[in-house]
Design an enzyme around this catalytic site. Sequence first.
Site, mmCIF file in Angstrom:
data_model
loop_
_atom_site.group_PDB
_atom_site.id
_atom_site.type_symbol
_atom_site.label_atom_id
_atom_site.label_comp_id
_atom_site.label_asym_id
_atom_site.label_seq_id
_atom_site.Cartn_x
_atom_site.Cartn_y
_atom_site.Cartn_z
ATOM 1 N N LYS A 1 -3.405 12.902 -0.472
ATOM 2 C CA LYS A 1 -4.854 12.724 -0.503
ATOM 3 C C LYS A 1 -5.583 14.068 -0.628
ATOM 4 C CE LYS A 1 -6.308 8.925 0.111
ATOM 5 N NZ LYS A 1 -6.318 7.913 1.138
ATOM 6 N N CYS B 1 -18.016 -1.823 31.878
ATOM 7 C CA CYS B 1 -18.138 -2.304 30.504
ATOM 8 C C CYS B 1 -19.622 -2.478 30.167
ATOM 9 C CB CYS B 1 -17.404 -3.631 30.365
ATOM 10 S SG CYS B 1 -17.705 -4.437 28.788
ATOM 11 N N GLU C 1 0.791 11.446 -10.502
ATOM 12 C CA GLU C 1 -0.321 10.897 -11.281
ATOM 13 C C GLU C 1 -1.530 10.720 -10.381
ATOM 14 O OE1 GLU C 1 2.269 7.468 -11.234
ATOM 15 O OE2 GLU C 1 0.513 6.160 -11.339
ATOM 16 N N ASP D 1 -9.466 5.577 -7.595
ATOM 17 C CA ASP D 1 -10.211 4.970 -6.497
ATOM 18 C C ASP D 1 -10.947 3.727 -6.997
ATOM 19 O OD1 ASP D 1 -11.204 4.582 -4.028
ATOM 20 O OD2 ASP D 1 -12.597 6.284 -4.046
ATOM 21 N N CYS E 1 -14.985 -11.315 28.964
ATOM 22 C CA CYS E 1 -16.011 -10.389 28.457
ATOM 23 C C CYS E 1 -16.427 -10.878 27.073
ATOM 24 C CB CYS E 1 -15.439 -8.975 28.369
ATOM 25 S SG CYS E 1 -16.457 -7.849 27.397
ATOM 26 N N SER F 1 0.852 -1.182 0.000
ATOM 27 C CA SER F 1 0.000 0.000 0.000
ATOM 28 C C SER F 1 0.893 1.239 0.000
ATOM 29 C CB SER F 1 -0.944 -0.031 1.182
ATOM 30 O OG SER F 1 -0.209 -0.180 2.356
ATOM 31 N N CYS G 1 -12.248 -2.386 29.346
ATOM 32 C CA CYS G 1 -12.923 -3.387 30.152
ATOM 33 C C CYS G 1 -11.845 -4.279 30.762
ATOM 34 C CB CYS G 1 -13.853 -4.196 29.242
ATOM 35 S SG CYS G 1 -14.354 -5.761 29.955
ATOM 36 N N CYS H 1 -20.255 -6.541 29.718
ATOM 37 C CA CYS H 1 -20.155 -7.546 30.787
ATOM 38 C C CYS H 1 -20.221 -6.929 32.186
ATOM 39 C CB CYS H 1 -18.876 -8.359 30.629
ATOM 40 S SG CYS H 1 -17.395 -7.408 31.043
ATOM 41 N N TYR I 1 -0.265 1.057 -13.841
ATOM 42 C CA TYR I 1 0.655 2.055 -13.286
ATOM 43 C C TYR I 1 1.908 1.477 -12.639
ATOM 44 C CZ TYR I 1 -2.306 1.045 -9.221
ATOM 45 O OH TYR I 1 -3.022 0.427 -8.239
ATOM 46 N N LYS J 1 -4.446 9.214 -8.132
ATOM 47 C CA LYS J 1 -4.655 7.967 -7.391
ATOM 48 C C LYS J 1 -6.072 7.513 -7.707
ATOM 49 C CE LYS J 1 -4.081 5.870 -2.865
ATOM 50 N NZ LYS J 1 -5.360 5.213 -2.682
HETATM 51 S S1 IVH Z 1 1.362 2.731 -6.874
HETATM 52 C C1 IVH Z 1 4.164 -0.009 -4.390
HETATM 53 N N1 IVH Z 1 -0.212 4.302 -8.255
HETATM 54 O O1 IVH Z 1 -3.624 2.844 -4.062
HETATM 55 C C2 IVH Z 1 3.081 0.973 -4.624
HETATM 56 N N2 IVH Z 1 -1.189 2.950 -6.574
HETATM 57 O O2 IVH Z 1 -3.164 3.122 -1.204
HETATM 58 C C3 IVH Z 1 2.124 0.539 -5.629
HETATM 59 N N3 IVH Z 1 -3.621 3.170 -6.396
HETATM 60 O O3 IVH Z 1 -2.816 -0.499 -3.449
HETATM 61 C C4 IVH Z 1 0.984 1.426 -5.782
HETATM 62 N N4 IVH Z 1 -3.866 4.634 -8.022
HETATM 63 O O4 IVH Z 1 -4.451 0.023 -5.358
HETATM 64 C C5 IVH Z 1 -0.137 3.400 -7.262
HETATM 65 N N5 IVH Z 1 -1.488 5.702 -9.598
HETATM 66 C C6 IVH Z 1 -1.406 4.798 -8.609
HETATM 67 C C7 IVH Z 1 -2.545 4.356 -7.915
HETATM 68 C C8 IVH Z 1 -2.399 3.436 -6.885
HETATM 69 C C9 IVH Z 1 -4.488 3.903 -7.100
HETATM 70 C C10 IVH Z 1 -4.004 2.282 -5.278
HETATM 71 C C11 IVH Z 1 -3.378 0.915 -5.306
HETATM 72 C C12 IVH Z 1 -2.682 0.760 -3.984
HETATM 73 C C13 IVH Z 1 -3.367 1.793 -3.161
HETATM 74 C C14 IVH Z 1 -2.488 2.260 -2.026
#
Ligand code: IVH
Length: 687
Positions: A317, A408, A117, A121, A438, A83, A432, A411, A229, A119
Amino acid sequence: MTEDEARKRLKELAMEIRIADSQYYQDDAPILTDAEYDALRKENTALENEFPHLIRKDSPSRSVGAKPSGKFGKISHIVPMLSLDNAFTDKDVEDFTARIKRFLSLSEDTVLAFTAEPKIDGLSAALRYENGKLVSGATRGDGQTGEDVTANLRTVSNIPLVLSGSDWPITLEIRGEVYIDHQDFEAMNENQEAAGKDAYKNPRNAAAGSLRQIDPSVTANRPLKFFAYTWGDISAPLSETQMGAVNAMASWGFDTNPLMKVHQSPAEMIAHYHEIEEMRANLGYDIDGVVYKVNDLSLQERLGFVSRAPRWAIAHKFPAEKAITIVKDIEIQVGRTGSLTPVAKLEPITVGGVVVSNATLHNEDEIERLGVKPGDTVEIQRAGDVIPQVLRVTKDGQQPPFIYPVTCPVCSAPAMNDTDPKSGRVDVVKRCTNGLNCPAQAIESLIHFVSRRAYDIDGMGSKQIETFYEKGLVKEPADIFTLETRNKDIKLETWEGWGATSSENLFDAINARRSIAFDRFLYALGIRHIGQGNAGLLAKHYLNWDKFYNAIKSIDVIGGNEWAELMSIDGVGEGAASAIKSFFHSPDNQTIVDNLLTYVTVIDAEAPTSDSPVAGKTVVFTGKLERFSRDEAKAKAQALGAKVSGSVSAKTDILIAGPGAGSKLKKASELGIKTLTEDEWLNFIQS
Ligand code: IVH
């Protein structure tokens, strides 16, 4: 055959096969014999191999003729699917670029190129090509193992089944995002509603639901798209730069995002972020930020990863979306570790396309800080997948104040705030004190135990756990593994919602987990502060479960050898170490673990397989390093399989001492530990 003839024949084949498929699947009345059907498919494949540029969007090779299997197989990712860390402010972006320069030992004014680039969704997917042909496709899953959705991904119209060009590596795994655009999403929801089905909440959910269809012919009718990507396992480098690699992907037939650009400074990156933010509403597909990546791939390689995210990339973000609504009530939820969390039950409201009816209030102090009571009108915000938050009270509902419980709610045991023994600081969270006695803690622990990143038992989720627990059938993890032998009394197959197949599948899924990796086992126990990262570090250090378990149980005094060993693991802090000690020192927990161990086997973690001379060795860096930053030196040593420790002890194998080394060097020479200069170390690891 001429190209025109081939084009015409491919069209006919697409139609004939489609009709045959629908007769077979939907009407259960095949018109063709199996042999006739196979011959059509074979002819289609042969023509497509000869004329790859003529492959149709609706080609039958995009949907397979296999019967739906009922569930997906697993594909393990040779290169983990990671991620991204998040940045929220301009300052976070500047810190990110500065951190990278520090790690690489570059001066602050060095110009370093980054790509930027959108991100997307959607949900990520990995596509494996061998000799230019698509052979498999998987979801991200837990990052290590995903689901085999090859048949479904083959139906995505802009995923090439055969690559264009010829300069692709023999093995090529392309990764990217599967998504549905706004226009298609609206049409799709109209169809759902017309068919009397629930509309999808948002394009992301619709894409996820479509990709995980058991019947690929259903997926084929969903308007999925793919942006490439990044990449996973490859037999040859794609380029020297990120931008070059993405351009190569485009040349092989993938859609790549047109808004990707290379920048030379944080200021340029941030300016591009704002441009993309302005275009966001009109792009036609959902994005939730901008991803920056170091452009030079050799630098990416040096930067490597920290736990689950690369050091060389970050997601900037977009700000969270906000809305105003009324708090109907405040409920207290009890978590796996006993934490009491207040949750505002809201008058449902749509925030950024999603209906929100709960928001977290975190803890008692937060309720006081906000001054929030049931009946108040509040402003809330939702950012991506993060749980919605209450920002402030906008109108007092004139109701009496909320009284925070001292017991709690599940419980009735006393709920207390922990005190940090060292600092004397009182924790803001009430817990708790009833441990696994519990019901809420027991159920939450079991839910965690079977969850995807832990035991990952298919068919066993929170609903099933709750039922099994309430019926007294599963009170602790070991009980899951005796369910099948007790089933002659339980008769799961006769329960509402269950049948012979689903109960058999469940027992199969349980049996498949009778041996389990050390790190998953440890993580599954749900110990406070022991997430996947720490569980991995501990497994890598101790390698064998019994060795770990015995060492922890025999910690008698803080400061003794076993404690020192635990604390020496780079990345394992004092909080985690204390949590481990206190968990395994509780007789109740020991019984739970021992009971479980009578039914499951814990597989040893792999000793570093690297043939580097430092694999498995414990090394300590001290003094000033001149060639690399301390962080890069540490990361490199770990990548070679060494354990990096912060302190010198009898377990240390090598001390790398730069100029200005002091007490650690002294201690090492007293203990007779091998000591190297930075250059000697470099020669040593290259040897
Ligand atoms: S690069 C090693 N590029 O965002 C890193 N990820 O929050 C590889 N995502 O799991 C990810 N657009 O599903 C990359 N232009 C982009 C992206 C992107 C969407 C997603 C991807 C990743 C998640 C991480």
